[in-house]
Enzyme design. Structure first.
Site, PDB file in Angstrom:
ATOM      1  N   SER A   2       0.835  -1.195   0.000  1.00 36.49           N
ATOM      2  CA  SER A   2       0.000   0.000   0.000  1.00 36.49           C
ATOM      3  C   SER A   2       0.881   1.260   0.000  1.00 36.49           C
ATOM      4  O   SER A   2       1.741   1.397  -0.874  1.00 36.49           O
ATOM      5  CB  SER A   2      -0.925  -0.056   1.221  1.00 36.49           C
ATOM      6  OG  SER A   2      -1.995   0.815   1.067  1.00 36.49           O
ATOM      7  N   ARG A  36     -11.817   6.786   9.706  1.00 38.41           N
ATOM      8  CA  ARG A  36     -11.341   5.411   9.764  1.00 38.41           C
ATOM      9  C   ARG A  36     -12.419   4.428   9.303  1.00 38.41           C
ATOM     10  O   ARG A  36     -12.141   3.458   8.603  1.00 38.41           O
ATOM     11  CB  ARG A  36     -10.916   5.077  11.192  1.00 38.41           C
ATOM     12  CG  ARG A  36     -10.485   3.648  11.410  1.00 38.41           C
ATOM     13  CD  ARG A  36      -9.275   3.300  10.582  1.00 38.41           C
ATOM     14  NE  ARG A  36      -8.728   1.998  10.977  1.00 38.41           N
ATOM     15  CZ  ARG A  36      -7.687   1.427  10.390  1.00 38.41           C
ATOM     16  NH1 ARG A  36      -7.089   2.022   9.387  1.00 38.41           N
ATOM     17  NH2 ARG A  36      -7.243   0.258  10.799  1.00 38.41           N
ATOM     18  N   HIS A  59      -8.016  -5.379   0.021  1.00 34.50           N
ATOM     19  CA  HIS A  59      -6.698  -4.742   0.120  1.00 34.50           C
ATOM     20  C   HIS A  59      -5.911  -5.253   1.330  1.00 34.50           C
ATOM     21  O   HIS A  59      -4.694  -5.400   1.275  1.00 34.50           O
ATOM     22  CB  HIS A  59      -6.896  -3.222   0.204  1.00 34.50           C
ATOM     23  CG  HIS A  59      -5.632  -2.441   0.274  1.00 34.50           C
ATOM     24  ND1 HIS A  59      -4.670  -2.518  -0.710  1.00 34.50           N
ATOM     25  CD2 HIS A  59      -5.151  -1.574   1.200  1.00 34.50           C
ATOM     26  CE1 HIS A  59      -3.655  -1.717  -0.385  1.00 34.50           C
ATOM     27  NE2 HIS A  59      -3.924  -1.141   0.767  1.00 34.50           N
ATOM     28  N   ASP A  60      -6.629  -5.533   2.436  1.00 35.14           N
ATOM     29  CA  ASP A  60      -5.983  -6.019   3.659  1.00 35.14           C
ATOM     30  C   ASP A  60      -5.257  -7.343   3.474  1.00 35.14           C
ATOM     31  O   ASP A  60      -4.487  -7.740   4.352  1.00 35.14           O
ATOM     32  CB  ASP A  60      -7.038  -6.204   4.765  1.00 35.14           C
ATOM     33  CG  ASP A  60      -7.021  -5.053   5.759  1.00 35.14           C
ATOM     34  OD1 ASP A  60      -6.132  -4.196   5.647  1.00 35.14           O
ATOM     35  OD2 ASP A  60      -7.900  -5.027   6.640  1.00 35.14           O
ATOM     36  N   ASP A  87      -8.744  -6.878  -4.312  1.00 41.12           N
ATOM     37  CA  ASP A  87      -8.320  -5.544  -3.859  1.00 41.12           C
ATOM     38  C   ASP A  87      -8.838  -4.507  -4.851  1.00 41.12           C
ATOM     39  O   ASP A  87      -8.340  -4.402  -5.972  1.00 41.12           O
ATOM     40  CB  ASP A  87      -6.782  -5.512  -3.781  1.00 41.12           C
ATOM     41  CG  ASP A  87      -6.246  -4.176  -3.265  1.00 41.12           C
ATOM     42  OD1 ASP A  87      -7.025  -3.219  -3.119  1.00 41.12           O
ATOM     43  OD2 ASP A  87      -5.033  -4.112  -3.006  1.00 41.12           O
TER      44      ASP A  87
END
Lengths: 211, 390
Positions: free
Chosen positions: B160, B230, B359-360, B326
């Protein structure tokens, strides 16, 4: 280049050995459709090549990268255009041409990227193929072409003679041509094209740009 | 943070971080032309640097990460954020490699950032801190690497925003990077990603407790705004499939809808928890600065408009990785990097790993990621004459 645990498996395919034999030592090589990396390993470990690859399947790429090969996940139809002209001494397309969407465009790109291009493909003009289509009246299924018509990845078959015609159309010079018998052994005798076209199960061509 | 909380989040004594302070004798000037004096860079190391100083790996952290890559985080008490990848016997094997991870400048874990004291005023910088770029972060890391006496890094790795730093390293210091692993990243931040960041920043700035960025002077903080930022961002780190299969429409500790705006759904409760736990460990102004640095990132623009020029003639070996689900840094972004590397003649491996974790995925237990990166690192170690893991 050190010999280590990564040497090619003992039962190396005959067609791969044939191709590796065409590649000069210490060359820069791109293998398009490199599968699990067997040919790349052979080229790296036995010919000292700077060997790189492109492979469509994630499993194939994973296997290659885990073996320390520089391989990218990609596709001959879409990922060749990014490479600069004459970037490699050899570009290899082994048993993949018939599975591309635009074989002519792919071949033109290969000739642009590589100083020399090595192409191997199954010969649709082989007598057994002709027999199955001509006399039994169904799409051929052979050892080299094991898929039924409805689930084959091979969408652009050609005969040896068709391929030779295409090389003329795209201004490529044939540096060498070898037909491979059913046994996998190369046909070394000089024979006319019609003979090769009938009895060669596979063909391995080395090309370069004529102009 | 992941959708699956790490199992081993027991409190262990954290390793202390080192801090390198660059003072007026070595002034740090940002891309925006502002000097930060002094500049602190907080960092953590693991493993042992060999006599040749050839086994150093720099790990670059993502937006909300820090230097505690493989050791307990002193603020949260949780295990390091990349212990799946970094540690004894891991792909980045600390038994044979010397791993360095520094908190990016602009961050809030010991490196200079908007919460640091401005020497000129004696108060926290707030918005007087200069806006930074990814290149600024990397330049500060290079000063740290100089300070550690290391000429050439064996590998620079990160996902990232960390991947952006990896690309910046490879483009700006090609002689100092033997191998590079940019994971789940992009060579330029997309309009969609800038848009998500802007939503987060506006949420922070709309919180009255933000006070124009001067909240530290009154010992308050814009917890609501940062929490919302967040929550919105967290959605972009997951995939629709993962959300659907973990939460679906399940209700939170109740049998029926309450006809209110309570967190009826599990996903609401989960996001609220993510927001709350984040504000305890992160500075709101840092969030503004780091998201801005990502937005400004466009490696091609820094190199005459063509990404391939950024890597022209590079001798660095690259391993580029993306994940199928992602959608924040989709595979097309990685493919653009790979095409540019090929056009520049670089040695590059690339794999798109099948995962539904979004994405994680780069932070999680994804065996294909470990197989790919181990293979790449072992081959690179052999090429550099380092010991190879058995």
């Amino acid at each position: 280049m050190s010999q280590d645990q990564l040497v090619a498996p003992p039962a190396t395919r005959v067609d791969l050995l044939l191709i590796a034999g065409l590649v000069a030592e210490k060359s820069r090589v791109l293998d398009v459709g490199c599968g699990d990396g067997s040919l790349l390993m052979l080229l790296r470990d036995r010919r000292g090549a700077d060997a790189r690859g492109i492979e469509l399947s994630q499993a194939g790429v994973n296997s290659c990268v885990a073996r320390g090969l520089s391989v990218i996940q990609g596709d001959a139809d879409t990922d060749l255009s990014a490479y600069p002209d004459q970037a490699f001494d050899y570009v290899i397309l082994s048993q993949t041409l018939q599975a591309t969407r635009q074989p002519r465009k792919v071949l033109e790109n290969l000739l642009r990227i590589g100083k020399k291009v090595i192409v191997s493909f199954p010969n649709f003009g082989h007598w057994r193929v002709r027999w199955q289509l001509g006399f039994s009246g169904h799409m051929p299924v052979t050892e080299n072409m094991p898929h039924a018509w409805y689930d084959t990845p091979n969408i652009h078959f050609c005969t040896l003679r068709d391929f030779v015609n295409l090389t003329r159309e795209i201004d490529a010079r044939i540096l060498s041509a070898t037909a491979v018998k059913s046994s996998g052994a190369p046909m070394r005798v000089h024979a006319p094209w019609w003979f090769w076209n009938l009895f060669g199960e596979q063909a391995v061509f080395m090309l370069e740009r004529a102009s | 943070m992941s959708i699956i909380e790490p199992a081993s989040s027991q409190r262990v004594v954290p390793l202390p971080s080192e801090t390198m302070a660059f003072r007026a004798a070595m002034p740090f000037v940002t891309d925006g032309g502002v000097a930060i004096i002094p500049l602190d860079v907080a960092y953590q190391t693991y493993g042992v640097l060999n006599a040749e100083k050839s086994n150093a790996v720099l790990v670059c952290h993502a937006l909300t990460g820090d230097q505690h890559v493989a050791s307990v985080n002193p603020v949260t008490g949780r295990t390091g954020w990349w212990e799946t990848m970094v540690g004894p016997g891991r792909p980045i094997d600390t038994d044979r490699l010397f791993v360095i991870c520094s908190n990016v400048i602009g961050g809030c874990m010991g490196s200079s950032g908007p919460a640091s004291i401005n020497a000129a005023t004696g108060k926290p910088y707030g918005l007087d801190f200069p806006v930074l770029t990814i290149a600024d972060m990397v330049r500060a890391q290079a000063m740290l690497i100089d300070h550690l006496g290391i000429d050439s890094l064996f590998c620079v790795a990160g996902g990232s925003m960390g991947g952006m730093q990896v690309l910046e390293w490879a483009a700006n210091y090609p002689q100092r990077v033997f191998a590079a692993m940019p994971i789940a990243t992009s060579a330029r931040h997309s309009a969609q990603n800038i848009a998500f960041h802007e939503v987060g920043r506006q949420a922070i700035m709309a919180d009255p407790d933000w006070q124009g960025g001067r909240y530290l002077e009154t010992e308050t903080r814009p917890a609501k705004g940062l929490g919302v930022a967040r929550m919105a961002a967290h959605i972009t780190y997951l995939s629709e499939n993962a959300l659907q299969s973990k939460f679906g429409r399940k209700l939170q500790n109740r049998d029926a809808r309450t006809f209110s705006f309570d967190a009826d759904f599990q996903i609401e409760s989960y996001l609220r928890y993510q927001g709350l736990s984040f504000v305890e460990r992160f500075d709101a102004n840092s969030y503004l600065y780091l998201t801005r640095a990502m937005d400004y990132f466009d490696l091609a623009a820094e190199h005459g408009g063509a990404l391939s020029l950024a890597f022209k003639g590079s001798q660095t070996r690259f391993c580029v990785v993306s994940f199928t689900s992602d959608w924040l840094f989709p595979t097309s972004e990685s493919r653009a990097i790979v095409h540019a590397l090929n056009a520049g003649g670089a040695s590059v491996s690339f794999v798109e790993i099948d995962s539904d974790k979004g994405h994680d995925a780069f932070l999680l237990d994804v065996p294909d990621l470990f197989a790919t990166t181990s293979g790449f690192i072992n081959a690179a170690a052999k090429a550099r004459g380092l010991a190879v893991a058995s």
